[in-house]
Design an enzyme around this catalytic site. Structure first.
Site, PDB file in Angstrom:
ATOM      1  N   GLY A  19       0.836  -1.206   0.000  1.00 25.53           N
ATOM      2  CA  GLY A  19       0.000   0.000   0.000  1.00 25.53           C
ATOM      3  C   GLY A  19       0.868   1.251   0.000  1.00 25.53           C
ATOM      4  O   GLY A  19       0.503   2.283   0.555  1.00 25.53           O
ATOM      5  N   TYR A 162     -13.050  -4.332  11.050  1.00 24.49           N
ATOM      6  CA  TYR A 162     -11.738  -3.660  11.029  1.00 24.49           C
ATOM      7  C   TYR A 162     -11.014  -3.845  12.366  1.00 24.49           C
ATOM      8  O   TYR A 162      -9.832  -4.198  12.409  1.00 24.49           O
ATOM      9  CB  TYR A 162     -11.961  -2.174  10.744  1.00 24.49           C
ATOM     10  CG  TYR A 162     -10.714  -1.332  10.730  1.00 24.49           C
ATOM     11  CD1 TYR A 162      -9.843  -1.362   9.638  1.00 24.49           C
ATOM     12  CD2 TYR A 162     -10.389  -0.476  11.794  1.00 24.49           C
ATOM     13  CE1 TYR A 162      -8.692  -0.584   9.616  1.00 24.49           C
ATOM     14  CE2 TYR A 162      -9.255   0.303  11.779  1.00 24.49           C
ATOM     15  CZ  TYR A 162      -8.413   0.250  10.690  1.00 24.49           C
ATOM     16  OH  TYR A 162      -7.270   1.023  10.661  1.00 24.49           O
TER      17      TYR A 162
HETATM   18  N1  LIG Z   1      -5.612   6.953   7.985  1.00 24.79           N
HETATM   19  C1  LIG Z   1      -5.839   6.664   9.245  1.00 24.79           C
HETATM   20  O1  LIG Z   1      -6.433   7.466   9.999  1.00 24.79           O
HETATM   21  C2  LIG Z   1      -5.389   5.351   9.816  1.00 24.79           C
HETATM   22  C3  LIG Z   1      -5.451   5.156  11.212  1.00 24.79           C
HETATM   23  C4  LIG Z   1      -5.030   3.950  11.750  1.00 24.79           C
HETATM   24  C5  LIG Z   1      -4.531   2.949  10.938  1.00 24.79           C
HETATM   25  N2  LIG Z   1      -4.478   3.144   9.582  1.00 24.79           N
HETATM   26  C6  LIG Z   1      -3.970   2.059   8.767  1.00 24.79           C
HETATM   27  O2  LIG Z   1      -2.922   2.516   7.942  1.00 24.79           O
HETATM   28  C7  LIG Z   1      -2.901   1.795   6.721  1.00 24.79           C
HETATM   29  C8  LIG Z   1      -2.929   2.769   5.544  1.00 24.79           C
HETATM   30  O3  LIG Z   1      -4.085   3.577   5.654  1.00 24.79           O
HETATM   31  P1  LIG Z   1      -4.280   4.891   4.753  1.00 24.79           P
HETATM   32  O4  LIG Z   1      -5.212   5.762   5.510  1.00 24.79           O
HETATM   33  O5  LIG Z   1      -2.974   5.400   4.291  1.00 24.79           O
HETATM   34  O6  LIG Z   1      -5.077   4.260   3.519  1.00 24.79           O
HETATM   35  P2  LIG Z   1      -5.279   4.808   2.012  1.00 24.79           P
HETATM   36  O7  LIG Z   1      -6.572   4.244   1.569  1.00 24.79           O
HETATM   37  O8  LIG Z   1      -5.099   6.283   1.963  1.00 24.79           O
HETATM   38  O9  LIG Z   1      -4.078   4.107   1.226  1.00 24.79           O
HETATM   39  C9  LIG Z   1      -4.008   2.692   1.223  1.00 24.79           C
HETATM   40  C10 LIG Z   1      -3.157   2.205   0.093  1.00 24.79           C
HETATM   41  O10 LIG Z   1      -3.243   0.770   0.119  1.00 24.79           O
HETATM   42  C11 LIG Z   1      -3.570   0.285  -1.194  1.00 24.79           C
HETATM   43  N3  LIG Z   1      -4.319  -0.971  -1.080  1.00 24.79           N
HETATM   44  C12 LIG Z   1      -5.608  -1.153  -0.672  1.00 24.79           C
HETATM   45  N4  LIG Z   1      -5.951  -2.447  -0.749  1.00 24.79           N
HETATM   46  C13 LIG Z   1      -4.864  -3.124  -1.206  1.00 24.79           C
HETATM   47  C14 LIG Z   1      -4.599  -4.483  -1.506  1.00 24.79           C
HETATM   48  N5  LIG Z   1      -5.538  -5.419  -1.363  1.00 24.79           N
HETATM   49  N6  LIG Z   1      -3.372  -4.810  -1.948  1.00 24.79           N
HETATM   50  C15 LIG Z   1      -2.407  -3.871  -2.111  1.00 24.79           C
HETATM   51  N7  LIG Z   1      -2.609  -2.553  -1.864  1.00 24.79           N
HETATM   52  C16 LIG Z   1      -3.825  -2.181  -1.415  1.00 24.79           C
HETATM   53  C17 LIG Z   1      -4.382   1.405  -1.825  1.00 24.79           C
HETATM   54  O11 LIG Z   1      -4.355   1.332  -3.245  1.00 24.79           O
HETATM   55  C18 LIG Z   1      -3.674   2.655  -1.282  1.00 24.79           C
HETATM   56  O12 LIG Z   1      -2.585   3.049  -2.102  1.00 24.79           O
HETATM   57  C19 LIG Z   1      -4.107   0.837   6.777  1.00 24.79           C
HETATM   58  O13 LIG Z   1      -3.677  -0.418   7.209  1.00 24.79           O
HETATM   59  C20 LIG Z   1      -4.997   1.484   7.824  1.00 24.79           C
HETATM   60  O14 LIG Z   1      -5.827   0.550   8.477  1.00 24.79           O
HETATM   61  C21 LIG Z   1      -4.898   4.311   9.017  1.00 24.79           C
END
Ligand SMILES: NC(=O)c1ccc[n+]([C@@H]2O[C@H](COP(=O)([O-])OP(=O)(O)OC[C@H]3O[C@@H](n4cnc5c(N)ncnc54)[C@H](O)[C@@H]3O)[C@@H](O)[C@H]2O)c1
Length: 263
Positions: A19, A162
């Site tokens: 990702g 989740y």
């Molecule tokens: N943004 C937040 O507030 C937050 C808080 C806590 C945890 N997280 C965790 O951080 C991580 C990233 O979150 P984010 O907010 O940057 O998400 P985002 O949606 O902005 O980016 C996620 C990236 O992962 C890629 N992706 C999605 N499904 C995929 C798959 N099956 N295989 C390969 N790539 C895939 C997407 O194309 C994207 O580029 C996640 O695991 C999320 O649970 C995010």
């Protein structure tokens, strides 16, 4: 004793960031590449992956991209083989790819539940299984799992699947750390709070549009630092865990949430 500069130097290291094209994954890829690592940004979104890797290579850093669905075992094997062929091994694995659709349990289908578990948790098992074998043959490595404060405490209704996946990542992290320590493979997690990313900026269908501003204010009021995090807030901690700065740490989870869990 190594200098601080040497401790943070990732030259000659190869990193996979799942990702890695957007949001937190991009923030992590940026700092690892800046520190000298060859970064493979493995993402489902091929176009975003190409744009992101170009941004990093335009800075003179080393980055590539590959299309992968991290929940698919064959894709995961295909993601690792170019790193093995070109660079010999993988030294740093960041399991970041994840999804967080919101649905109350009453409306949640079994398929929706399975999808979140597969993308967020099964993926961490698959990548760890195959990358750890390579790391074992090449003197060890660092695995960093991006969990969430939801691995410790629920943040809102609608995220039961989740939260189950993120609690699972935390349990997996500790057991993998126990199993892999004898191979010099350190496994740690980062639990982000609210971070501004493309994914978190998508409107939540369960929240009426006229309530979004008030809910955002209430959310910010609960964060002692009174701001949301940026991807770089996570990128910096990931660099610490990927580097020799954290060599006596394994099976740990670092909360990076502006103090949100205290409130
Ligand atoms: N943004 C937040 O507030 C937050 C808080 C806590 C945890 N997280 C965790 O951080 C991580 C990233 O979150 P984010 O907010 O940057 O998400 P985002 O949606 O902005 O980016 C996620 C990236 O992962 C890629 N992706 C999605 N499904 C995929 C798959 N099956 N295989 C390969 N790539 C895939 C997407 O194309 C994207 O580029 C996640 O695991 C999320 O649970 C995010």
């Amino acid at each position: 004793m190594k200098s601080l500069q040497d401790l943070l130097n990732l030259k000659d290291k190869t990193a996979i960031v799942t990702g890695g094209a957007k949001g937190i994954g991009y923030g992590i890829s940026y700092r690892l590449a800046e520190a000298g690592a060859r970064v493979m940004m493995a993402d489902l979104d091929e176009t975003a992956g190409q744009e992101a890797s170009k941004e990093l290579t335009d800075k003179g850093w080393r980055a590539e991209t590959t299309k992968v669905d991290v929940s698919n075992e064959e894709d995961v094997k295909r993601m690792i083989s170019p790193c093995q062929e070109k660079f010999g091994s993988v030294d740093i694995l960041v399991n970041n790819a994840g999804i967080y659709p919101s649905t109350p349990i009453a409306q949640m289908t079994a398929d929706q539940f399975d999808k979140v578990i597969q993308v967020n948790l099964r993926s961490v098992f698959l990548t760890t299984k195959y990358v750890a074998e390579l790391m074992k043959q090449h003197g060890g490595g660092k695995i960093i799992n991006i969990s969430s404060i939801d691995a410790l405490h629920p943040s809102s209704v609608g995220l039961a699947h989740y939260d189950a996946s993120k609690h699972g990542i935390w349990g997996f992290t500790k057991n993998a750390a126990l199993e892999l320590a004898e191979h010099q493979i350190w496994v740690n997690a980062i639990a982000p709070g609210g971070i501004v990313t493309p994914g978190s900026s998508v409107a939540n269908p369960n929240i009426p549009p006229d309530q979004v501003a008030a809910l955002t204010q209430a959310f910010l009021a609960k964060i002692p630092m009174h701001r949301l995090g940026q991807p770089d807030d996570i990128g910096l901690v990931a660099l610490f865990l990927a580097s020799d700065m954290s060599n006596y740490m394994t099976g740990e989870q670092i909360v990076v949430d502006g103090g949100a869990l205290l409130a």
